[in-house]
Structures are given as C-alpha cells and as structure tokens.
Design an enzyme around this catalytic site. Structure first.
Site, PDB file in Angstrom:
ATOM      1  N   GLY A  35     -16.726 -33.276  12.143  1.00 39.34           N
ATOM      2  CA  GLY A  35     -17.747 -33.173  12.527  1.00 39.34           C
ATOM      3  C   GLY A  35     -18.174 -32.292  13.263  1.00 39.34           C
ATOM      4  O   GLY A  35     -19.225 -31.599  12.915  1.00 39.34           O
ATOM      5  N   ASP A  36     -17.205 -30.633  12.973  1.00 40.17           N
ATOM      6  CA  ASP A  36     -17.814 -29.408  14.097  1.00 40.17           C
ATOM      7  C   ASP A  36     -17.573 -28.990  11.854  1.00 40.17           C
ATOM      8  O   ASP A  36     -19.344 -28.176  11.840  1.00 40.17           O
ATOM      9  CB  ASP A  36     -16.422 -29.018  14.613  1.00 40.17           C
ATOM     10  CG  ASP A  36     -16.331 -29.095  15.539  1.00 40.17           C
ATOM     11  OD1 ASP A  36     -17.362 -28.963  16.096  1.00 40.17           O
ATOM     12  OD2 ASP A  36     -15.684 -29.863  15.749  1.00 40.17           O
TER      13      ASP A  36
END
EC number: 2.8.3.26
Length: 396
Positions: free
Chosen positions: A174-175
């Site tokens: 997600g990052d």
C-alpha cells in the site's frame, strides 16, 4: 553522474510511502533534502538496530528508505522557519509531502502558495485517498496506512488460503507501490516541464494504487460479475502456476504453457498426463486433480533435485527466506545488498540496493541516512538565509 543529478527535491514526507518515493529519486542522483518537522521523522526511533538502540541515531527502518538524503529540521509554524522553507522552494524542482489533505495549507505552504514563489514547481502528494485538486471524495482527510489501503483496495480479499481469512501481503505494498507510481508521476511531470515550461500538481492515492495493483480483479468482475477471492498460491486463469511442497521445503512451478506442461510431465515420468490434458482449457477444468498429481510427485523429491530436473526448461524456483537471499550469488552479482554506516554502532548495516539498473547512469544508494538536521548550515547557506537555530517546536 546520476540520471537525476540536476534535480532538487524537497522531501517533507515521513514513515514509508513518501520516503521510499524520494529514495528512488535519490538513488538516481537527485539531491533530496529531507525537511523534517521538530523532532524529525516519526520512524527515526523505530527498530531494529544493529546493536544498541540507545546509542544509534536511528533504526534500520529509517536508514533503509532515507539513504543518500540531506536533513534539515524546520518548524513551519514559525515565521523564521517558514521563510527558510520558502527560500528553499524557490530553488527546488520538486516538493513531495504525504500529510493529510489540508495540512500544508494550515502553514500557508500549499501548492498555490508555493507556486507563487516558484511558478515552475512540481508539487507532489501521497495521501490515503488523494487530494481534492485531482478528484474530491468523502474519504479525504481520513488517516490511512498500508493496512487500510490493502483492505479497501481488494488486496487482502484475494490474499491467503481459500479456507482462511483475508490476509495482508507481507511487504507494505500500500505504501511501496503507491510510492513507485508517485515517482513515475514526478518524472513524467519533469519531462512535461522540460517540453512546456509548466509545473504541475502530481497526486497519488494509496487506495487508488491498490485498485490499480489488483487490476486483474477489475476485469474479472466486469466479465463474470463475481468478486474474486482467496485461492492460495494458485492463479485464477493459469495452471499449473502454484507452490508445492518438496521433501525438504517448498518450490513454485509455473508450467502453464503447453511446452512447459509437456516438459513437466516428462520430468514426472507421466506422459499420460501430457496426452490427456494437452491444452490450457483441459488443465484448468481439471486443476484440482492435476494439482494432487504434481503434489504427490514433488513430495517425494528434495527441492534441489526437483529444480535440477526442471532447470532451464520449466519456470521453477525454491521459496527462499532472507538468509537464502543473502547467500544467493545472483543478489551479490546484481548489487542488491548494500552496506552503509550506522551512526552509533561499530559495524555497518545492510540495506536493499536499487533494482533500477542503467548502463550509463547506474543508480546507487548514496551513503547512509542523515542525522536529524545534519545539513542545516549548508542548506540554509545555499538558500541564502541565516543559520539560526532558535525555533519554536510545534505540538503537531
């Protein structure tokens, strides 16, 4: 000489997504100035440490994604530091931040204000749900982390065993995936500016990025109206494409092409399977029984022997742990492990190298991560402002 060594980046990001994005730019030669709030990046004190966390300036988490940057501690809530920041902006190519929407505006340092000081500026943000400038939604302003993005974006729903719960992917995709996309957006904006002279706003949302990462589920749902879900290590449309247990560990086999399937059946001494299931459709239709046939075979053979039978003919590999990766000659030949100094420790720390390889301007981690405010004097001197140290710390 790095490919981006004429690019000055002001990096106001912290934790993972933003720092990873600017790390990629730094590895390619950009001068990345990490503008840190009072007390520094939240993740500086996060473990692990080489030996003694009380002695070391920061942990491995901060070191890994902030290598090769310069650090300047500023409190944008004070007039003195805000003016210093604006002076840096006037000489910058790119500003990157990953605060919640509206945070920079509280300091009167939003995109519109910074563009007044530098009309050519490229301003980039990484947020959980994007910025209203590029598409307003009800979620903007909500906090988000990797776990939230993976849950909302569909990653967890399709990860894990079919009889198990939704599962987070190990790495913080997600990052990290959002960071990579944001770096691509920044470089595209730089290219656009070189052609037109126009700066612009670049915005990458974690939720959006996870939907993009799960692109396969989008067209699957569009085609059949069913939401894809967990199915372990197998693939919804390819077979065999899965992990299997060997006598001494696990291996993966990707033999979905007809030629690879025939070779796998030859190694298994099962020409009947190749004859009975000659095409992808027949193999997909009978995937459960065929998986059992392959699993029964792999269970009787150690992984090295199994891979020797398939090597060079069928895509296959062992499932490695990090110790295996450290021992793999390929990783060393490709310079994917880099040793950097760890301030406060008597030994170095190993971090991941750059996966981007270029023949003329090879990217490379540019040394250790900075100490907090380590480059204050030189950066303020470059900006043509004083080097005073009196700042009022913010409660933010």
């Amino acid at each position: 000489m790095g490919a981006l060594d004429d690019l000055r980046v002001l990096d106001l990001t912290q934790v993972l997504a933003g720092p990873y994005c600017t790390m990629l730019l730094a590895d390619m030669g950009a001068d990345v100035v990490k503008v840190e709030r009072p007390g520094g990046d939240l993740i500086r004190s996060n473990p692990p440490f080489v030996s003694d966390g009380d002695e070391e300036a920061y942990g491995g988490y901060f070191q890994s994604v902030n290598r090769g940057k310069r650090s300047l501690e500023l409190d944008l809530g004070t007039d003195e530091d805000r003016e210093a920041f604006l002076s840096l902006v006037e000489r910058a190519d790119v500003v990157v931040e990953n605060f919640k929407a509206g945070t920079m505006e509280k300091f009167d340092c939003g995109y519109e204000t910074l563009r007044e000081h530098n009309p050519d500026l490229i301003y980039s943000s990484i947020r959980g749900f994007g910025d209203p400038r590029t598409g307003e939604t009800h979620r903007q302003g909500q906090p988000s982390f990797d776990l939230i993005a993976q849950a909302l974006g569909g990653v967890m729903e399709i990860t894990g065993q079919s009889d198990g719960p939704p599962t987070k992917v190990g790495p913080g995709v997600g990052d990290l995936f959002t960071a990579v996309l944001n770096a691509v957006g920044i470089l595209a904006a730089v290219h656009h500016r070189e052609r037109t002279g126009e700066g612009q706003y670049v915005d990458t949302a974690m939720y959006d990025s996870m939907v993009s990462l799960c692109e396969r589920t989008v067209y699957q749902y569009s085609c059949d109206g069913e939401s894809p879900t967990r199915q372990g290590n197998s693939h919804p449309t390819l077979f065999p494409y899965d992990s299997f247990e060997a006598a001494d560990g696990h291996v993966v086999i990707a033999a979905f092409a007809d030629g690879h399937w025939e070779t796998l059946c030859e190694a298994m001494e099962r020409p009947d399977l190749a004859a009975d299931y000659p095409d992808a459709g027949s193999r997909i239709a009978n995937r459960e029984s065929l998986r059992r046939e392959i699993a029964d075979w792999t269970a009787t053979i150690d992984s090295e022997t199994l891979l020797d039978l398939l090597e060079g003919r069928v895509p296959a590999a062992p499932v490695q742990n990090t110790a295996d990766i450290f021992d793999d000659p390929h990783i060393h030949d490709r310079e994917m492990l880099t040793d950097v100094d760890q301030p406060g420790a008597d030994e170095q720390i190993t971090i991941a190298g750059s996966p981007i390889k270029m023949t003329e301007t090879m990217p490379s981690p540019g040394g250790r991560a900075p100490l907090l405010d380590e480059h204050r004097a030189e950066l303020l001197d470059e900006a043509g402002v004083g080097t005073g140290t009196n700042r009022v710390e913010s409660d933010d």
